[in-house]
Scaffold this motif. Structure first.
Motif, PDB file in Angstrom:
ATOM      1  N   LEU A  61      21.237  15.816 -70.266  1.00 29.25           N
ATOM      2  CA  LEU A  61      20.837  15.231 -68.991  1.00 29.25           C
ATOM      3  C   LEU A  61      19.730  14.223 -69.257  1.00 29.25           C
ATOM      4  O   LEU A  61      18.680  14.579 -69.804  1.00 29.25           O
ATOM      5  N   VAL A  62      19.966  12.981 -68.877  1.00 31.34           N
ATOM      6  CA  VAL A  62      19.015  11.897 -69.099  1.00 31.34           C
ATOM      7  C   VAL A  62      18.359  11.546 -67.766  1.00 31.34           C
ATOM      8  O   VAL A  62      19.049  11.270 -66.778  1.00 31.34           O
ATOM      9  N   ILE A  63      17.033  11.562 -67.721  1.00 29.44           N
ATOM     10  CA  ILE A  63      16.285  11.239 -66.514  1.00 29.44           C
ATOM     11  C   ILE A  63      15.575   9.898 -66.714  1.00 29.44           C
ATOM     12  O   ILE A  63      14.788   9.740 -67.659  1.00 29.44           O
ATOM     13  N   ASP A  64      15.863   8.948 -65.850  1.00 31.05           N
ATOM     14  CA  ASP A  64      15.142   7.674 -65.851  1.00 31.05           C
ATOM     15  C   ASP A  64      13.769   7.930 -65.229  1.00 31.05           C
ATOM     16  O   ASP A  64      13.625   8.008 -64.000  1.00 31.05           O
ATOM     17  N   GLU A  65      12.769   8.098 -66.075  1.00 32.83           N
ATOM     18  CA  GLU A  65      11.443   8.489 -65.610  1.00 32.83           C
ATOM     19  C   GLU A  65      10.857   7.484 -64.622  1.00 32.83           C
ATOM     20  O   GLU A  65      10.281   7.875 -63.593  1.00 32.83           O
ATOM     21  N   GLN A  66      10.985   6.187 -64.930  1.00 26.99           N
ATOM     22  CA  GLN A  66      10.408   5.189 -64.040  1.00 26.99           C
ATOM     23  C   GLN A  66      11.073   5.206 -62.677  1.00 26.99           C
ATOM     24  O   GLN A  66      10.406   5.056 -61.649  1.00 26.99           O
ATOM     25  N   HIS A  67      12.375   5.414 -62.665  1.00 32.08           N
ATOM     26  CA  HIS A  67      13.094   5.494 -61.387  1.00 32.08           C
ATOM     27  C   HIS A  67      12.563   6.661 -60.556  1.00 32.08           C
ATOM     28  O   HIS A  67      12.299   6.509 -59.353  1.00 32.08           O
ATOM     29  N   ALA A  68      12.394   7.826 -61.182  1.00 27.97           N
ATOM     30  CA  ALA A  68      11.899   8.997 -60.457  1.00 27.97           C
ATOM     31  C   ALA A  68      10.485   8.771 -59.953  1.00 27.97           C
ATOM     32  O   ALA A  68      10.159   9.088 -58.800  1.00 27.97           O
ATOM     33  N   ARG A  69       9.627   8.219 -60.808  1.00 26.19           N
ATOM     34  CA  ARG A  69       8.248   7.952 -60.397  1.00 26.19           C
ATOM     35  C   ARG A  69       8.208   6.943 -59.245  1.00 26.19           C
ATOM     36  O   ARG A  69       7.463   7.132 -58.267  1.00 26.19           O
ATOM     37  N   ASP A  70       8.988   5.884 -59.368  1.00 21.12           N
ATOM     38  CA  ASP A  70       8.993   4.845 -58.333  1.00 21.12           C
ATOM     39  C   ASP A  70       9.506   5.388 -57.006  1.00 21.12           C
ATOM     40  O   ASP A  70       8.961   5.075 -55.941  1.00 21.12           O
ATOM     41  N   GLN A  71      10.554   6.209 -57.067  1.00 20.66           N
ATOM     42  CA  GLN A  71      11.106   6.743 -55.827  1.00 20.66           C
ATOM     43  C   GLN A  71      10.155   7.733 -55.176  1.00 20.66           C
ATOM     44  O   GLN A  71      10.055   7.791 -53.945  1.00 20.66           O
TER      45      GLN A  71
END
Length: 478
Positions: A61-71
């Motif tokens: 499972l790959v998590i786009d960290e910046q996407h999660a932080r931004d959202q």
């Protein structure tokens, strides 16, 4: 027998859009950073899918960290701004049940959110990650006495009480300790929302919370207790919600109760829960979070004004809408199999694509019939789009990963396949069914990748079996 043309495939549901290019990455479905390199390899957060798999194997499972932080930050800003326009205050809690680990908890705190937990394990994870206890909300319809003891001991900001028995337990715990604990009373508004629609009934048949008719008595009892402080009401109406109509109806009913409760004392806070929907397929069209925030808060403010009461502090608990789109699961294709199916129009063919994961790492399709989107990750395909069903490797006919999708017809064993929008409720609901180790979770950001949840090994599984003398077999094998 008559062959059915692919342009009118009888096995495809009406909502499934046949793309001109089965390699494209639909907006909203994939993380913001998702792209392809010159070789056609899927790139997430600056990391190539093939490199990640070479390092960690599959599934992963790959998590786009910046996407999660931004959202998370965007969601916080949206509700704070929407409430401030009416002179009010908003709090936003991340719903940890969507997916919680130490790193994710820290991302949420840094974005200004609190963390909502619903078990001892989630509570201890949040605390160990450094989440301030006062920024934690504790849910659950059947909290053990030991769990309530721990929550009070830790100084959890709010406990959401779910039954009269729990109120009495908290009363005894807080009196014995001599400390005051703030609580919200969870109520059932009779409104249940699901995607575009909602159902409003007089009575809702479910395990959570108090009926509106019973909540006044619960609040009255809390107000009698010396060390339990009534802080407001909580109401959650459902999941994967795209509109505000259900929130508006629910808020109207809960604020009627809120107004009556004001006669006996203050009602500082109203928590409307979460459930904001995301795009799992290109057919989904969720509203931007700013639009949802404005619409929900406006509806609450209008209702308060009509009743002549002050706008309470508002709280919200998004989870899926923050983490869901940030996650992509990578699998390796093991086999492909064309299956011919009789239809009223003749014989149609669907390609079954089997991958090396399934319901153990994402049970939602089997449990809820949830739909997902998939794309080749190790290359682009040249063939025309073919209707496929992506299935797992478990010994269950319902082990489906992606029920309906169009992928290049030349998909073959050894290809990497990416399934989008798996950041919420996949790792969180994973299991060891068929004695399959749970996969790792890796965060990617600006070309760097780091494991934030270690994957399990066969040794990990054997170590739990008390009938075995040693987990020495199969060292390191997944």
């Amino acid at each position: 027998m008559v062959s059915v043309p692919a342009s009118a495939h009888p096995l495809a549901p009406e909502w499934l859009i046949r793309p001109d290019d089965a390699n494209d990455l639909a907006d909203l479905v994939w993380p913001a950073s998702a792209t392809r390199d010159p070789d056609g390899v899927l790139v997430l957060g600056g990391s190539r899918a093939t490199d990640l798999v070479e390092q960690l194997g599959t599934p992963v499972l790959v998590i786009d960290e910046q996407h999660a932080r931004d959202q998370a930050a965007r969601t916080h800003r949206a509700f704070v701004a929407a409430t401030a326009r009416h002179g009010g205050v908003a709090r936003v809690y991340y719903a940890g049940k969507a997916f919680l680990c130490a790193e994710v908890a820290r991302w949420m705190i840094e974005a200004g959110l609190g963390v909502d937990v619903c078990s001892r394990g989630e509570l201890e994870t949040a605390l160990a990650a450094g989440v301030p206890a006062e920024r934690i909300g504790y849910h659950g319809n059947n909290k053990r006495v030991s769990e309530l003891e721990r929550a009070v001991e830790a100084g959890v900001g709010t406990i959401i009480v779910d039954s009269s028995i729990e109120i009495e337990r908290l009363g005894a715990i807080t009196e014995r300790r001599g400390v005051t604990q703030k609580v919200l009373v969870r109520v059932r508004s009779g409104v249940h929302a699901d995607t575009h629609d909602f159902l409003a009934t007089a009575h809702e048949d479910q395990k959570f919370g108090f009926a509106l008719d019973d909540a006044e008595q619960a609040v009255a009892r809390i107000r009698e207790l010396s060390f339990v402080e009534f802080s407001g009401l909580h109401c959650h109406i459902g999941s994967q919600i795209f509109g505000i109509s259900g929130f508006r109806e629910s808020a109207s009913r809960v604020l009627e109760l809120h107004e009556r409760l004001l006669e006996g004392g203050s009602v500082p806070l109203l928590n409307l829960g979460g459930g904001f929907g995301i795009a799992y397929t290109r057919a989904d069209d969720p509203a931007p979070i700013e639009q949802l925030a404005d619409g929900i808060v406006d509806a609450v403010a209008d209702e308060c004004q009509a009743r002549g009461i002050e706008l309470p502090t508002l709280a919200f608990e998004p989870g899926r809408s923050i983490m869901g789109p940030a996650g992509v699961t990578l699998y390796e294709v093991g086999t492909t199999k064309p299956v011919r199916v009789e239809t009223t129009e003749g014989v149609a063919e669907r390609l079954y694509v089997a991958v090396d994961g399934g319901m153990s790492d994402n049970v939602r399709p089997a449990l809820y019939g949830a739909q997902y989107s998939a794309r080749l990750a190790s290359r682009t395909g040249d063939d025309a789009p073919a209707l496929v069903r992506v299935v797992g490797m478990h010994c269950e006919s319902g082990d489906i990963v992606v029920d309906h999708e169009y992928l290049p017809g030349d998909i073959t064993p050894g290809d990497l396949l990416a399934v989008a929008s798996t950041g919420a409720y996949s790792a969180a609901m994973s299991s060891n069914y068929n004695h399959v180790p749970r996969p790792p979770v890796v965060a990617v950001r600006e070309g760097e990748a780091r494991v934030i949840v270690r994957g399990e090994t066969i040794d990990d599984l054997l170590a739990r079996d008390a009938g075995l003398p040693s987990p020495a077999l199969n060292k390191g094998e997944k």
